[in-house]
Design a protein around this motif. Structure first.
Motif, PDB file in Angstrom:
ATOM      1  N   CYS A 301       0.826  -1.222   0.000  1.00 22.98           N
ATOM      2  CA  CYS A 301       0.000   0.000   0.000  1.00 22.98           C
ATOM      3  C   CYS A 301       0.855   1.266   0.000  1.00 22.98           C
ATOM      4  O   CYS A 301       0.430   2.322   0.478  1.00 22.98           O
ATOM      5  CB  CYS A 301      -0.961   0.021   1.182  1.00 22.98           C
ATOM      6  N   ALA A 302       2.058   1.170  -0.526  1.00 23.93           N
ATOM      7  CA  ALA A 302       2.931   2.338  -0.653  1.00 23.93           C
ATOM      8  C   ALA A 302       2.664   3.039  -1.981  1.00 23.93           C
ATOM      9  O   ALA A 302       2.260   2.415  -2.971  1.00 23.93           O
ATOM     10  CB  ALA A 302       4.392   1.920  -0.573  1.00 23.93           C
ATOM     11  N   ILE A 303       2.895   4.353  -2.004  1.00 26.13           N
ATOM     12  CA  ILE A 303       2.744   5.120  -3.244  1.00 26.13           C
ATOM     13  C   ILE A 303       3.916   4.786  -4.160  1.00 26.13           C
ATOM     14  O   ILE A 303       5.085   4.952  -3.785  1.00 26.13           O
ATOM     15  CB  ILE A 303       2.720   6.632  -2.950  1.00 26.13           C
ATOM     16  N   THR A 304       3.622   4.326  -5.359  1.00 30.51           N
ATOM     17  CA  THR A 304       4.679   4.105  -6.339  1.00 30.51           C
ATOM     18  C   THR A 304       4.835   5.307  -7.266  1.00 30.51           C
ATOM     19  O   THR A 304       5.926   5.585  -7.747  1.00 30.51           O
ATOM     20  CB  THR A 304       4.399   2.847  -7.168  1.00 30.51           C
ATOM     21  N   SER A 305       3.739   6.026  -7.505  1.00 26.14           N
ATOM     22  CA  SER A 305       3.804   7.283  -8.261  1.00 26.14           C
ATOM     23  C   SER A 305       2.525   8.050  -8.016  1.00 26.14           C
ATOM     24  O   SER A 305       1.513   7.484  -7.580  1.00 26.14           O
ATOM     25  CB  SER A 305       4.012   7.031  -9.762  1.00 26.14           C
ATOM     26  N   ALA A 306       2.560   9.339  -8.300  1.00 18.09           N
ATOM     27  CA  ALA A 306       1.382  10.186  -8.115  1.00 18.09           C
ATOM     28  C   ALA A 306       1.452  11.361  -9.056  1.00 18.09           C
ATOM     29  O   ALA A 306       2.538  11.857  -9.382  1.00 18.09           O
ATOM     30  CB  ALA A 306       1.289  10.671  -6.666  1.00 18.09           C
ATOM     31  N   HIS A 307       0.283  11.787  -9.490  1.00 22.66           N
ATOM     32  CA  HIS A 307       0.142  13.017 -10.284  1.00 22.66           C
ATOM     33  C   HIS A 307      -1.061  13.758  -9.723  1.00 22.66           C
ATOM     34  O   HIS A 307      -2.206  13.340  -9.914  1.00 22.66           O
ATOM     35  CB  HIS A 307      -0.063  12.699 -11.768  1.00 22.66           C
ATOM     36  N   VAL A 308      -0.807  14.839  -9.000  1.00 25.29           N
ATOM     37  CA  VAL A 308      -1.889  15.573  -8.341  1.00 25.29           C
ATOM     38  C   VAL A 308      -1.787  17.046  -8.706  1.00 25.29           C
ATOM     39  O   VAL A 308      -0.714  17.556  -9.015  1.00 25.29           O
ATOM     40  CB  VAL A 308      -1.848  15.384  -6.805  1.00 25.29           C
ATOM     41  N   ARG A 309      -2.933  17.709  -8.610  1.00 19.86           N
ATOM     42  CA  ARG A 309      -3.009  19.108  -9.035  1.00 19.86           C
ATOM     43  C   ARG A 309      -3.950  19.856  -8.110  1.00 19.86           C
ATOM     44  O   ARG A 309      -4.968  19.305  -7.679  1.00 19.86           O
ATOM     45  CB  ARG A 309      -3.524  19.172 -10.463  1.00 19.86           C
ATOM     46  N   MET A 310      -3.601  21.087  -7.767  1.00 19.71           N
ATOM     47  CA  MET A 310      -4.496  21.893  -6.951  1.00 19.71           C
ATOM     48  C   MET A 310      -5.799  22.122  -7.700  1.00 19.71           C
ATOM     49  O   MET A 310      -5.795  22.523  -8.863  1.00 19.71           O
ATOM     50  CB  MET A 310      -3.838  23.234  -6.600  1.00 19.71           C
ATOM     51  N   ALA A 311      -6.908  21.838  -7.006  1.00 20.14           N
ATOM     52  CA  ALA A 311      -8.216  21.943  -7.652  1.00 20.14           C
ATOM     53  C   ALA A 311      -8.533  23.397  -7.987  1.00 20.14           C
ATOM     54  O   ALA A 311      -8.212  24.317  -7.233  1.00 20.14           O
ATOM     55  CB  ALA A 311      -9.290  21.373  -6.732  1.00 20.14           C
ATOM     56  N   LYS A 312      -9.152  23.608  -9.115  1.00 18.25           N
ATOM     57  CA  LYS A 312      -9.565  24.951  -9.501  1.00 18.25           C
ATOM     58  C   LYS A 312     -10.712  25.420  -8.626  1.00 18.25           C
ATOM     59  O   LYS A 312     -11.612  24.653  -8.302  1.00 18.25           O
ATOM     60  CB  LYS A 312      -9.983  24.975 -10.971  1.00 18.25           C
ATOM     61  N   GLY A 313     -10.684  26.695  -8.249  1.00 15.43           N
ATOM     62  CA  GLY A 313     -11.758  27.262  -7.451  1.00 15.43           C
ATOM     63  C   GLY A 313     -11.454  27.355  -5.974  1.00 15.43           C
ATOM     64  O   GLY A 313     -12.248  27.933  -5.224  1.00 15.43           O
TER      65      GLY A 313
END
Length: 829
Positions: A301-313
């Protein structure tokens, strides 16, 4: 630090990450028959696991440095798979319309699977600590950090012929952003190599910066400390990710279902291990939240990769876009460690898409390598006093060193940034613009050997001096990087008195910081003002005065030695001599009122201590600036006035302790807490008592009482509290109309309780105090309390507040105002 800011603004004025050798693709996935966006479509480089899924708007972005086929594959359950050719090592914009596969599946509905995702989420949160690298027992690694700053929305030429002639060559370095799809001009690049050591017990996280270079800034040791990774740490295992003092709710937050809906959209086989691809989407926007996807190893259950973005608004200032990419690797088949993380931020004065408004793009890429698990930390590293340590030869590395030490080669565009900046600095017009910007920001007009200013003190006015004219100068680091000399002179047209001062500073060392300062002055001073109050001779303090100034002429001489004992532990020793003169507004009268008292003289020796933890500090050539920390700051000061030294007539002892704490309480905001307590032993005249902090201006001062006048209360034993909670957008962000304005609310509560020994209480009828109190001044044995409400973030800059006295009101014969309006400027994200 000011040099760097000046350089950035200079290029913005003149313009009226490049990801080296990377393949960048941006586009939108839609339904061919309806045109609707398709969320959760998989977009991968053919024959690899490098890819992403489309978001709720069908948007996708991919970037890689890896060697891949020049082709992407787009697939989604219920639709026909497509492949599209791409250009490697370049920017691509590819929109795809998928055709429904009606023969195999007539319709599909994707919705949150609460039962399955909640069970998986519980496993994730249960194993957070065992997967969090910052909670591992003991390891070290190498870190390479590259940061780049760009300007977006610039034309590929200057309208002004003079600017085009001088600076037109910079446009040879323009490129295109994979996030925004817009062209940008790189203006700065930094690189650093560091060794990072971590231990859980006893706790230690120490970064040794071995090499650093910054384009456009030569031999600036003070900026090298900010080129490492610790000052902007991104850790998705934390409940909240603190970036630019914005608390973003992590997708792995223990209470994640308060903020997000989660979707299991795919399972992948990456290097022989099964991974779940989980997409998450925010439920609301009153709290800073993210939007994106994470890949999780199914076993650990470890993060192998991530792509996240600050939500608009979301209610965040100055950041139009924020993207975080991370990758991890399984080291020695034992633990998951980060291998790379990227941070992309688009800084703009507006969140609207506009090609007419300049914005800055910040890129930061961190590469981790050579992990050593369980290896003891070297004794030399243990003995270091700071968490960020700068190697003595940090700036003395040539190009061949960087070519060998980089994990990848710079592109020709990135290499061009260094030569571009060097060329800019040789243009005469550059120096003219730089000087203007540097003067506005720093307050001083710099020549080679002398700095003149500060300009905001050239002219001011007050009731004691009338119109005041002041001129000052100090030496620059060109004269000497260890010694700085300064002096100023002033004249008042009403009191017709010349005033002035001089100072000399000698810096023994900058890390750990060690400095001695000597100052002398004869000037008008407002006793009992807040620590953050505008200085008396500032033009703004004159314009915004409420007319309550009560200035005194003071002769002052002091010598202060500052020594940083270790990271977060600072000490100072001060020798101070003061002579306070009576004035028309601050009289010094004997208790019987029959005669003037003369002057109040004191000579004292003082010791100061300041304790902080994990605090970011800007170490300049002559000064330090404390920036931010998530932990409480403790202060302690003790001083003694010794009778018989020169003209001192008073023996007294004064001790003070304080606490300063910015308490982050996401998602409901931040509490700023200041507590101060102290006691004076001995018999002293009232100017040497604790004069509680009044506010004589319309400007809000967080460390003064808005409704309190100067010389209203004094104590020899006291405790005070200044409390403010900023709700950010938590409250007003839920109100439909106000939500669009992005205003923020604040609550203020301030109070002080103090007592006076009879021998120091000059307000008593038959007092035995040395001096009679000014009219209206008294003890604060009955606690003084005021409270207020504020609206902040008006046009992202301004604050308006209202404050009410709860005690010592006018109906109680107090002289202060029951109500006060305050205004302020607050620059925050």
């Amino acid at each position: 630090m000011r040099k760097l800011i000046c350089y950035i603004i200079l290029l913005l004025f003149a313009s009226t990450g490049t990801y080296a050798q990377s393949t960048r693709i941006k586009g939108k996935i839609t339904d061919n028959s309806t045109g609707d966006p398709l969320p959760f479509a998989g977009i991968y480089f053919t024959g690899s696991t490098i890819g992403v899924s489309s978001d709720f708007d069908g948007i996708y972005k991919i970037e890689t440095r890896e060697k891949v086929k020049p082709e992407i594959t787009i697939s989604m359950l219920g639709y026909k798979t497509q492949t599209v050719k791409v250009r490697l090592n370049a920017y691509n914009e590819i929109n795809i319309a998928l055709s429904p596969d009606v023969e195999n599946l007539s319709s599909i509905t994707v919705k949150p699977d609460d039962r399955k995702i909640r069970a998986l989420f519980k496993r994730i949160t249960d194993k957070k600590d065992s997967n969090n690298p910052y909670k591992y027992d003991l390891y070290d690694c190498n870190i390479y950090t590259k940061m780049e700053l760009d300007i977006m929305n610039v034309k590929p030429y200057f309208n002004n012929k003079k600017l085009q002639k001088n600076f037109g060559f910079v446009f040879n370095n323009m490129d295109t952003s994979v996030v925004s799809g817009k062209a940008y001009l790189p203006i700065m690049i930094t690189e650093s190599n560091a060794k990072f050591y971590h231990r859980s017990n006893p706790a230690l996280s120490r970064e040794i910066i071995e090499a650093s270079r910054i384009s456009g800034v030569n031999e600036d040791y003070s900026l090298a400390q900010f080129t490492g990774h610790l000052h902007a740490k991104v850790n998705l295992y934390d409940n909240y990710i603190n970036i630019f003092n914005v608390q973003l709710a992590s997708p792995l937050n223990e209470h994640g279902f308060m903020f997000y809906n989660y979707y299991i959209v795919d399972s992948l086989n990456i290097k022989g291990r099964k991974n779940y691809k989980i997409r998450f989407h925010p439920k609301g926007f009153s709290t800073p939240v993210l939007d994106g996807e994470i890949n999780l190893d199914s076993l650990s259950c470890a993060i192998t990769s991530a792509h996240v973005r600050m939500a608009k608004g979301v209610n965040v200032n100055w950041i139009k876009d924020l993207v975080i990419d991370t990758q991890s690797e399984y080291v020695n088949d034992t633990l998951w460690f980060p291998s790379m993380d990227k941070l992309y931020a688009d800084f703009s004065i507006t969140n609207k898409d506009s090609s007419k408004i300049y914005s800055f793009l910040g890129h930061r890429t961190v590469n981790y390598s050579n992990f050593n698990i369980g290896r003891p930390i070297p004794e030399s590293v243990e003995k270091e006093k700071n968490n960020v340590v700068i190697n003595e030869n940090v700036l003395n590395n040539n190009e061949s060193y960087w070519q060998k030490s980089r994990p990848y080669k710079l592109s020709s565009r990135e290499k061009g940034i260094y030569s571009m900046v060097d060329s800019i600095k040789n243009v005469p017009l550059y120096h003219d613009i730089y000087t203007i910007v540097n003067t506005i920001l720093g307050g001083y007009y710099d020549t080679k050997y002398l700095s003149f200013g500060p300009y905001y003190k050239l002219f001011s006015f007050n009731n004691l001096e009338g119109m005041r004219f002041q001129f000052g100068a100090r030496t620059t680091e060109v004269v000497n990087k260890k010694i700085r000399l300064g002096a100023y002179g002033a004249y008042g047209t009403k009191d017709k008195d010349f005033k002035g001062g001089a100072s000399a500073e000698y810096v023994f060392d900058r890390q750990p910081f060690s400095k001695i300062t000597a100052k002398v002055s004869h000037d008008a001073v407002q006793l009992g003002r807040g620590v953050n109050a505008l200085t008396e001779s500032n033009i703004l303090s004159s314009i915004l005065s409420r007319g309550g100034q009560k200035l005194s002429l003071v002769n002052r001489a002091e010598i202060t030695f500052e020594q940083e004992l270790k990271d977060g532990v600072n000490s100072s020793v001060t020798l101070l001599s003061r002579c306070i003169f009576p004035s028309k507004y601050v009289k010094l009268e004997s208790p019987d009122g029959t005669s003037g008292f003369g002057n109040v003289n004191s000579e004292e020796i003082g010791l100061g201590m300041r304790f902080s933890w994990n605090e970011m500090v800007n170490r300049g050539i002559f000064d330090r600036t404390y920036l931010t920390t998530s932990y409480p700051i403790l202060t302690f000061n003790a001083s003694a006035g010794i009778k018989g030294i020169y003209s001192n007539d008073y023996e007294y002892y004064r001790v003070e302790g304080g606490l300063i704490y910015d308490l982050q309480i996401p998602p409901i905001g931040t509490s700023h807490i200041i507590i101060n307590s102290g006691k004076i032993f001995g018999k002293v005249p009232y100017p040497l008592l604790k004069l509680h902090e009044g506010n004589g201006t319309y400007v809000y001062d967080p460390m003064a009482f808005s409704c309190m006048d100067y010389y209203e209360f004094a104590s020899d034993t006291w405790i005070s509290m200044f409390y403010e909670h900023n709700f950010k957008g938590f409250l007003l962000g839920k109100i439909p109309f106000l939500k669009r304005l992005k205003w923020r609310s604040a609550f203020v509560l301030k109070g002080v309780y103090g007592t006076l020994n009879n021998k120091n209480n000059g307000s008593l009828a038959n007092t035995t105090a040395i001096l009679k109190f000014p009219e209206g001044m008294s003890s604060v044995r009955k606690p003084y309390v005021e409270t207020g409400l504020g609206i902040t973030n008006i046009f992202k800059l301004f604050r308006v507040g209202a404050t009410w006295r709860l005690t010592h009101r006018k109906e109680d014969n107090s002289k202060g105002d029951n109500f006060a309006l305050n205004f302020g400027v607050e620059l925050s994200f």
